[in-house]
Design an enzyme around this catalytic site. Structure first.
Site, short mmCIF file in Angstrom:
data_model
loop_
_atom_site.label_atom_id
_atom_site.label_comp_id
_atom_site.label_asym_id
_atom_site.label_seq_id
_atom_site.Cartn_x
_atom_site.Cartn_y
_atom_site.Cartn_z
N SER A 152 10.13 -2.21 -1.80
CA SER A 152 8.90 -1.82 -1.11
C SER A 152 8.57 -2.73 0.05
O SER A 152 8.93 -3.91 0.07
CB SER A 152 7.75 -1.84 -2.13
OG SER A 152 6.51 -1.63 -1.52
N ASN A 153 7.82 -2.17 1.01
CA ASN A 153 7.25 -2.97 2.09
C ASN A 153 6.08 -3.83 1.62
O ASN A 153 5.67 -4.74 2.35
CB ASN A 153 6.76 -2.06 3.22
CG ASN A 153 7.90 -1.49 4.06
OD1 ASN A 153 9.05 -1.90 3.95
ND2 ASN A 153 7.58 -0.52 4.90
N ASP B 235 10.19 3.11 -4.03
CA ASP B 235 9.06 2.71 -3.22
C ASP B 235 7.87 2.56 -4.17
O ASP B 235 7.87 3.11 -5.27
CB ASP B 235 8.78 3.78 -2.16
CG ASP B 235 7.58 3.44 -1.30
OD1 ASP B 235 7.55 2.33 -0.74
OD2 ASP B 235 6.66 4.27 -1.21
#
Length: 244
Positions: free
Chosen positions: A137-138, A30
Site C-alpha cells: 500500500s501507499n 491494497d
C-alpha cells in the site's frame, strides 16, 4: 523413440504431461479492499457539515495527484505528509477554514478505519488454503499496522509492505516489486487485490494476476490492461485465487 521436433510436438499435444502452474499462492492487497475509507469523508462531514463531503472528494483526488507527481519526479514524502499537504491545498482552494485540530483529525482518520463486513470470512478461507497475505500500500507502515491492530486481523497478514520501503508510490514498478521479494515467489504465483482502477492497471502491467475490488462500481480505466477479475466485494479475491 520420439526425437527432435517429433518429440516436441508429441509433448505439446499431451496436456497431462506439461508442467502445471502452481497457481496463486500469495495475495498482496491494497489497503482499501480490506479497510473501508468512507469514514474519512464522514469525519470531514462531522467537522464541516455538507461542505465536508466535497472537501473529502477533492482532497482524495489531490492526494493521489501529489503521490503520482512525486513518483514521476523521482521524489518521495511519506503518505501522511502528502495527505496533509493535499488537505491544506484543498481547503485553501475551497476557502474552507482549516485549523490544526481539523488537520489532525482528518489526516488521523486514516489510522482509524474499519474493515468491510465481507472481509473476515474471506481471510479465513484464504488462510485455510495456505495462501500467504500481505498489504502492499501507499499508506505508511505505521498507519497499516494501526488499522491491522484495530481490526484484530494481524494473524492473517505478514509484515505490511508500505511504499516507505522503496520510496516510490504505486503505480511505480518499484512498489509492486516489493511482493516478489517479500513472498519469494515468481509473479505468476502472486495475486494483487486493487481498490482503485488505476491500481488494477498498474499491477496488471507489472505482471500480477489482478482482481479489481470495485466496491463503488466506478468506471473502468480505459487502458489495455483489464484485471483478471472484477468484483464488487472481496469474493473476487477468492475467484482470482481459484477458490470459488
Amino acid at each position: 523413440m520420439l526425437t527432435g521436433t517429433t518429440a516436441a510436438l508429441a509433448f505439446a499435444a499431451a496436456p497431462s504431461l506439461r508442467a502445471q502452474p502452481l497457481g496463486i499462492r500469495a495475495v498482496a492487497f491494497d489497503a482499501f479492499p480490506i479497510f473501508d475509507p468512507r469514514s474519512i469523508a464522514a469525519r470531514a462531514q462531522d467537522i464541516y457539515g455538507e461542505k465536508g463531503k466535497a472537501l473529502a472528494a477533492q482532497w482524495s483526488a489531490k492526494l493521489f495527484g501529489y503521490s503520482w507527481l512525486e513518483t514521476a519526479a523521482g521524489r518521495y514524502r511519506d503518505f501522511r505528509t502528502i495527505a496533509d499537504a493535499a488537505l491544506r491545498f484543498t481547503a485553501r482552494s475551497m476557502q474552507i477554514p482549516l485549523d490544526d485540530s481539523a488537520r489532525t483529525a482528518l489526516v488521523g482518520a486514516y489510522d482509524e478505519l474499519a474493515i468491510w463486513p465481507d472481509v473476515p470470512p474471506a481471510l479465513e478461507r484464504l488462510r485455510a488454503e495456505g495462501i500467504r497475505l500481505a498489504f502492499l500500500s501507499n499508506l505508511g507502515g505505521a498507519t497499516l499496522e494501526a488499522n491491522i491492530r484495530r481490526n484484530d486481523i494481524a494473524e492473517f497478514f505478514e509484515t505490511p509492505l508500505s511504499t516507505d520501503r522503496v520510496q516510490s508510490f504505486k503505480p511505480s514498478p518499484k512498489a509492486y516489486a516489493m511482493a516478489l521479494d517479500a513472498f519469494g515467489m515468481p509473479r505468476e504465483n502472486i495475486g494483487f487485490a486493487a481498490f482503485g482502477g488505476w491500481d488494477a492497471v498498474g499491477a496488471t502491467w507489472f505482471g500480477y494476476r489482478t482482481v479489481w475490488v470495485n466496491r463503488f462500481g466506478v468506471t473502468p480505466e480505459q487502458f489495455d490492461a483489464a484485471p483478471a477479475v472484477t468484483s464488487r466485494g472481496i469474493d473476487g479475491v477468492l475467484a482470482m485465487a481459484g477458490l470459488s
